[in-house]
Design a protein around this motif. Sequence first.
Motif, PDB file in Angstrom:
ATOM      1  N   GLN A  37       1.077  -1.445  -0.071  1.00 32.09           N
ATOM      2  CA  GLN A  37       0.137  -0.109  -0.019  1.00 32.09           C
ATOM      3  C   GLN A  37       0.971   1.303   0.027  1.00 32.09           C
ATOM      4  O   GLN A  37       0.563   2.058  -0.756  1.00 32.09           O
ATOM      5  CB  GLN A  37      -1.082   0.104   1.188  1.00 32.09           C
ATOM      6  CG  GLN A  37      -2.059  -1.049   1.169  1.00 32.09           C
ATOM      7  CD  GLN A  37      -3.232  -0.734   0.225  1.00 32.09           C
ATOM      8  OE1 GLN A  37      -3.418   0.226  -0.402  1.00 32.09           O
ATOM      9  NE2 GLN A  37      -3.908  -2.017  -0.368  1.00 32.09           N
ATOM     10  N   LEU A  38       1.866   1.320   0.907  1.00 35.65           N
ATOM     11  CA  LEU A  38       2.644   2.460   0.897  1.00 35.65           C
ATOM     12  C   LEU A  38       3.541   2.643  -0.589  1.00 35.65           C
ATOM     13  O   LEU A  38       3.811   3.679  -0.717  1.00 35.65           O
ATOM     14  CB  LEU A  38       3.994   2.242   2.018  1.00 35.65           C
ATOM     15  CG  LEU A  38       3.474   2.332   3.485  1.00 35.65           C
ATOM     16  CD1 LEU A  38       4.453   2.012   4.326  1.00 35.65           C
ATOM     17  CD2 LEU A  38       2.685   3.549   3.793  1.00 35.65           C
ATOM     18  N   ALA A  39       4.084   1.559  -1.121  1.00 38.07           N
ATOM     19  CA  ALA A  39       4.688   1.735  -2.769  1.00 38.07           C
ATOM     20  C   ALA A  39       3.529   1.818  -3.715  1.00 38.07           C
ATOM     21  O   ALA A  39       4.012   2.533  -4.604  1.00 38.07           O
ATOM     22  CB  ALA A  39       5.481   0.415  -2.787  1.00 38.07           C
ATOM     23  N   HIS A  40       2.486   1.650  -3.632  1.00 43.29           N
ATOM     24  CA  HIS A  40       1.667   1.703  -4.552  1.00 43.29           C
ATOM     25  C   HIS A  40       0.313   2.676  -4.332  1.00 43.29           C
ATOM     26  O   HIS A  40      -0.557   2.795  -5.207  1.00 43.29           O
ATOM     27  CB  HIS A  40       1.019   0.553  -4.977  1.00 43.29           C
ATOM     28  CG  HIS A  40       2.029  -0.724  -5.393  1.00 43.29           C
ATOM     29  ND1 HIS A  40       2.809  -1.284  -4.720  1.00 43.29           N
ATOM     30  CD2 HIS A  40       2.111  -0.893  -6.680  1.00 43.29           C
ATOM     31  CE1 HIS A  40       3.571  -2.148  -5.229  1.00 43.29           C
ATOM     32  NE2 HIS A  40       3.251  -1.881  -6.566  1.00 43.29           N
ATOM     33  N   ARG A  63       4.008   4.436  -9.477  1.00 44.26           N
ATOM     34  CA  ARG A  63       4.542   2.918  -9.656  1.00 44.26           C
ATOM     35  C   ARG A  63       3.515   2.020  -9.996  1.00 44.26           C
ATOM     36  O   ARG A  63       3.718   0.881 -10.809  1.00 44.26           O
ATOM     37  CB  ARG A  63       5.355   2.863  -8.391  1.00 44.26           C
ATOM     38  CG  ARG A  63       5.777   1.384  -8.277  1.00 44.26           C
ATOM     39  CD  ARG A  63       6.383   0.931  -6.797  1.00 44.26           C
ATOM     40  NE  ARG A  63       7.603   1.478  -6.910  1.00 44.26           N
ATOM     41  CZ  ARG A  63       8.473   1.460  -5.885  1.00 44.26           C
ATOM     42  NH1 ARG A  63       8.199   0.642  -4.724  1.00 44.26           N
ATOM     43  NH2 ARG A  63       9.639   2.049  -5.906  1.00 44.26           N
ATOM     44  N   ALA A  64       2.227   2.152  -9.266  1.00 47.59           N
ATOM     45  CA  ALA A  64       1.215   1.303  -9.437  1.00 47.59           C
ATOM     46  C   ALA A  64       0.779   1.347 -11.118  1.00 47.59           C
ATOM     47  O   ALA A  64       0.303   0.209 -11.630  1.00 47.59           O
ATOM     48  CB  ALA A  64       0.070   1.529  -8.550  1.00 47.59           C
ATOM     49  N   PHE A  65       0.817   2.647 -11.540  1.00 45.28           N
ATOM     50  CA  PHE A  65       0.273   2.725 -12.893  1.00 45.28           C
ATOM     51  C   PHE A  65       1.148   2.345 -13.768  1.00 45.28           C
ATOM     52  O   PHE A  65       0.697   1.455 -14.592  1.00 45.28           O
ATOM     53  CB  PHE A  65       0.155   4.316 -13.084  1.00 45.28           C
ATOM     54  CG  PHE A  65      -0.125   4.657 -14.670  1.00 45.28           C
ATOM     55  CD1 PHE A  65      -1.260   4.615 -15.126  1.00 45.28           C
ATOM     56  CD2 PHE A  65       1.056   4.918 -15.365  1.00 45.28           C
ATOM     57  CE1 PHE A  65      -1.472   4.703 -16.238  1.00 45.28           C
ATOM     58  CE2 PHE A  65       0.935   5.343 -16.666  1.00 45.28           C
ATOM     59  CZ  PHE A  65      -0.524   5.255 -17.301  1.00 45.28           C
ATOM     60  N   LEU A 110      -7.636   4.805 -10.297  1.00 45.03           N
ATOM     61  CA  LEU A 110      -7.066   6.273 -10.273  1.00 45.03           C
ATOM     62  C   LEU A 110      -5.913   6.209 -10.008  1.00 45.03           C
ATOM     63  O   LEU A 110      -5.356   5.850  -9.024  1.00 45.03           O
ATOM     64  CB  LEU A 110      -8.093   7.238  -9.673  1.00 45.03           C
ATOM     65  CG  LEU A 110      -7.798   8.827  -9.750  1.00 45.03           C
ATOM     66  CD1 LEU A 110      -7.844   9.099 -11.511  1.00 45.03           C
ATOM     67  CD2 LEU A 110      -8.596   9.645  -8.929  1.00 45.03           C
ATOM     68  N   TYR A 111      -5.114   6.918 -10.715  1.00 45.87           N
ATOM     69  CA  TYR A 111      -3.578   7.152 -10.248  1.00 45.87           C
ATOM     70  C   TYR A 111      -3.098   8.550 -10.393  1.00 45.87           C
ATOM     71  O   TYR A 111      -3.538   9.291 -11.063  1.00 45.87           O
ATOM     72  CB  TYR A 111      -2.555   6.383 -11.536  1.00 45.87           C
ATOM     73  CG  TYR A 111      -2.908   5.091 -11.595  1.00 45.87           C
ATOM     74  CD1 TYR A 111      -2.464   4.029 -11.049  1.00 45.87           C
ATOM     75  CD2 TYR A 111      -3.915   4.706 -12.697  1.00 45.87           C
ATOM     76  CE1 TYR A 111      -2.611   2.399 -11.396  1.00 45.87           C
ATOM     77  CE2 TYR A 111      -4.224   3.426 -13.169  1.00 45.87           C
ATOM     78  CZ  TYR A 111      -3.818   2.320 -12.307  1.00 45.87           C
ATOM     79  OH  TYR A 111      -4.144   1.150 -12.583  1.00 45.87           O
ATOM     80  N   ARG A 112      -2.440   8.804  -9.261  1.00 49.76           N
ATOM     81  CA  ARG A 112      -1.741  10.433  -9.172  1.00 49.76           C
ATOM     82  C   ARG A 112      -0.352  10.090  -9.660  1.00 49.76           C
ATOM     83  O   ARG A 112       0.498   9.417  -9.299  1.00 49.76           O
ATOM     84  CB  ARG A 112      -1.608  10.893  -7.848  1.00 49.76           C
ATOM     85  CG  ARG A 112      -1.338  12.054  -7.594  1.00 49.76           C
ATOM     86  CD  ARG A 112      -0.896  12.760  -6.346  1.00 49.76           C
ATOM     87  NE  ARG A 112      -0.283  13.975  -6.225  1.00 49.76           N
ATOM     88  CZ  ARG A 112       0.231  14.719  -5.174  1.00 49.76           C
ATOM     89  NH1 ARG A 112       0.088  14.053  -4.138  1.00 49.76           N
ATOM     90  NH2 ARG A 112       0.683  15.877  -5.336  1.00 49.76           N
ATOM     91  N   MET A 113      -0.055  10.706 -11.010  1.00 45.40           N
ATOM     92  CA  MET A 113       1.008  10.625 -11.525  1.00 45.40           C
ATOM     93  C   MET A 113       2.054  11.532 -11.102  1.00 45.40           C
ATOM     94  O   MET A 113       3.534  11.263 -11.270  1.00 45.40           O
ATOM     95  CB  MET A 113       1.006  10.897 -13.017  1.00 45.40           C
ATOM     96  CG  MET A 113      -0.004  10.125 -13.795  1.00 45.40           C
ATOM     97  SD  MET A 113       0.212   8.577 -13.634  1.00 45.40           S
ATOM     98  CE  MET A 113       1.608   8.405 -14.950  1.00 45.40           C
TER      99      MET A 113
END
Length: 741
Positions: A313-316, A327-329, A388-391
Motif C-alpha cells: 500500500q505504501l509503495a503503490h 509505480r502502480a500505474f 485512479l492514479y496520481r502521476m
Amino acid sequence: MATQPRSGFSINAYVTSFIALTAVVFGVVGLMAFQQIDDVRGQMRDQAVQAARAELNANLQQLVDTLHGALDGLAAWDEVRQQLVDPTYYSYWRDHRLASSGKLPSIRAELVLYGSHGTPLDGLGPALDAPPPAGAWVQRVDDTVVLRSVRTVQPPTRNHPLGYAELRAPLIEILRAGQYPFRYIEPASLHLLMEHDEQVDVAGVGGRTNFVVRADAADESLRDALLSAVLRAGALALFVALLLYGTITAFISLPLRCLSRHIDALSSGTRRQHCPRLFVHELHKVWNSLQDYHGRLSALHRRLDDKNRELWQLAHRDSLTEVFNRRAFEEDIRQAFERTRAGWVALLLFDCNHFKAINDTYGHTVGDAVLRGIAGALGRGLRRGDRLYRMGGDEFAAMYCASTPGKAVALAQRCLDEVRREDFCSYGIREPIKLSIGICEAAVEEVRGYSDLMRRADVAMYHAKRPNRSHLALYSPEMEADSDGLVSHWTRDTVYEVLAGSQALQMHYQPIAHLGSGDVKYYEALARIEREGELILPRQIMPILQSQRLETEFDCAVLRAVYDDLTADHLPAGVGVAVNLAAPSLLDDAAQSAIFRLAKFLPSRAIMLELTETSLIANIERAAEALARLRAEGFVIVLDDFGSGYSSLRYVADMPVDIVKFDLALVHSLGGEQRLGAVVAGLAKLMRETGYELVAEGIECAELAAEARRAGFQLGQGYALGRPMRSPRADACLPVDARDD
C-alpha cells in the motif's frame, strides 16, 4: 543459489548396514580364530608324531635290551653248552626243558642253537653266517617281521667257540600285544615297510614303521568347546542385533518417519500428523520444538503478510490522496499490455489548470485539500473497478481495456461533471477548479507499447490545454503536427531518472575517419536513453535539459558512461573518443572532476572534448582559460558545428581549439551553389593553413566525401563513413539515425 544437499539413507538402512558389517567382522574374526586353532592343532599333531616315534624307538630299545639280557643268560647256561657239545636230545630239551626253565624272556621268543660252523642243531632252516652279525637286527620272513639277536657260546676253558645261540621274536606281534604300552600310538596300526628276507638294523626300524597317532581327547574336547563357544557367541550376537534393530525401529526409526511426514505436511500445508508416543526424550523434545517453531513461524508469516500488504500500500498508494501512485500505474499498464493481445485500450490524463497559482496563493495546505477533492471527484466519475492514479503534482491518470471503442470520451465527461459539482469553495477558494483531459483510445495492435500510448495521451493533453479549446481532447494523428515541441511526461521522467543515476543511458559511437584512406581516427560519443525497448534521442532529450538548465548534470552522466565503456574496452585500442559538452560544464566542479577522470586513458588513447561555438561565445574568456588547462593535461579540444552560429573568425582564432568541425549545412554547400561552395572551400583552406585540423560533418555519400576532400578537409563524419553503434568492438552494431544528434 545454494545447492541442495543430497538425500541420505533411512535409519533402518544404516542399522541394517551396521548389523551386516558386524556379522561380517564377527565371521572374519571367527574364521581367523578357527584358522589359528587349526594351526595350533597341526603343531600339536606334529609334536605328537615326534613323541610317538620317540616312544616307538624307546620300546624297541627296551625290547632289544630284554632280548639281549635273556640271550646273555642263555649263552652262559651250562645246559646250552651241553647241547652244543652233544645235541642228541636237543629237540626234546628245547621243547620241554628250556620252556620250563624260565631262562627265556617274558616276551614271545624262540631259541635257536647253531654249531660252530653256523649250522642249526635241529638241521632246520638256513645256516648262520659265520661269524654272525653283532647286536640285533630285523628280518622279514614270509609275512612275519622277526627280531633276531645272536650270541657266541664260549667254553669256560678255551677260546674256541662251541657254537651260537639266537633268540627270535615276532616284533610287530609283540608291540601290538601291549607288552610295551604306547601312549601316542595305536598299536594295531603298526606296520613295518620291508621287502621279503630284507634285513634292517634295529636303529632303522623306527623310520620305516608306519603308525596312527592316537586321538587326543583333550584336543577334540577343546575344538568342540571352541566351536560351541563360537556358535553360541554368533547366536547371541544375532539375537542382540535383531533386538537392537527392533528397538531402534520401534523407538527411533518409526518416530522419525512420523516426524518426517509431519514436516512434509507442514511444508505442503496439508493436515498435520498426530504426535506418536515417543519413548526417547530427545525425539519428544524435537517434536515439541518443531511444533513451537511452526507456531512462531506461522505467526511470523501472518505478520509478514500484513507488513507486505502494508508495504504494498505504501509503495503503490499516494499518501496524500490515497489513490494509486505512478509505480502502480506503470506496473498495471505494463501488465495490461502483456495480457491484452487484441481489443481496445484507453488512457485518460487529467491535469489541474493553474494549480501552481492556487498553491502559491492559498498555501500548500489548501492545495493539498484541493488535490484530495479532485481525487475524490474523479474516483466517483470513474466506473466501479477502474483505478485512479496520481502521476505526480496535479496530474492524474486512469486506464482501462475494452472490447469496443467509444466509451472513453463519455467517461472523461462524467469525470469533468463530478469535478464541477465538487464544492471547492469550502476550502476557501474563490476561483473555479478546472481540469484538462487528454484521451487516447486505440486498438492494442496499433500502438507501439504503453510508452506510445502515453505519448499520444500527452499530445491530446497539450491540445486540451490550449486557449479557446475544449478542456477535453481525444487524440488524433492530426494533432502530431502541432506538437513538435511537446515533451511527454514519460520522456521527461526517464531523463530525470538518468540524472538520478539510472542505468538507462547508453553511448553510441560514430566514427570520424580519414577521407583519403577511410581509417578511423576517433569516435564521437552520442547519447541515447533506452526505455522499454525504445531509444530516446537527443532531439527529445535536449529540450528538457535546456528548459530546466540541466545540461551540466547530463554532461556528468555522459562522462561517467564513456568512462565505463572505456574501462570495459568497448572501443578499439588506441582509437580516440570525443565527448560533447556544454560550455557551463567547463566551469562546474563536478563536471571537471568527471572530465579529469578520463585522463586515466591518456596518452594511449586521444580524448576529445567537443563544444559548440555558440556555447563558448557566452563566456569566452573563462571558457578559454578552462580549455587551456585541459589542453595542458593532454585533452584535444574540438569546435563543433562551426558555421551554425554567429561568431566571427576573430572569436574562432581566440578559442584554444585543435580541431574544427564544419556544420553539415556548410559541408552540403560544397556540392550545391558554386559561389557558396567556393566560400566554404576558401574558408577551409584558410583554417587549414592556420593549423587547424578540419572535420566535415554530414558526409552521406561518396560524391560529397570527394568534394570535401578536394576542399581540403582531412576528416569526415556521416553515414557514408559509418553509422553510430553501441560497441564498435562488437561484431553486430546497432545503427541509429545520426540526424537526431
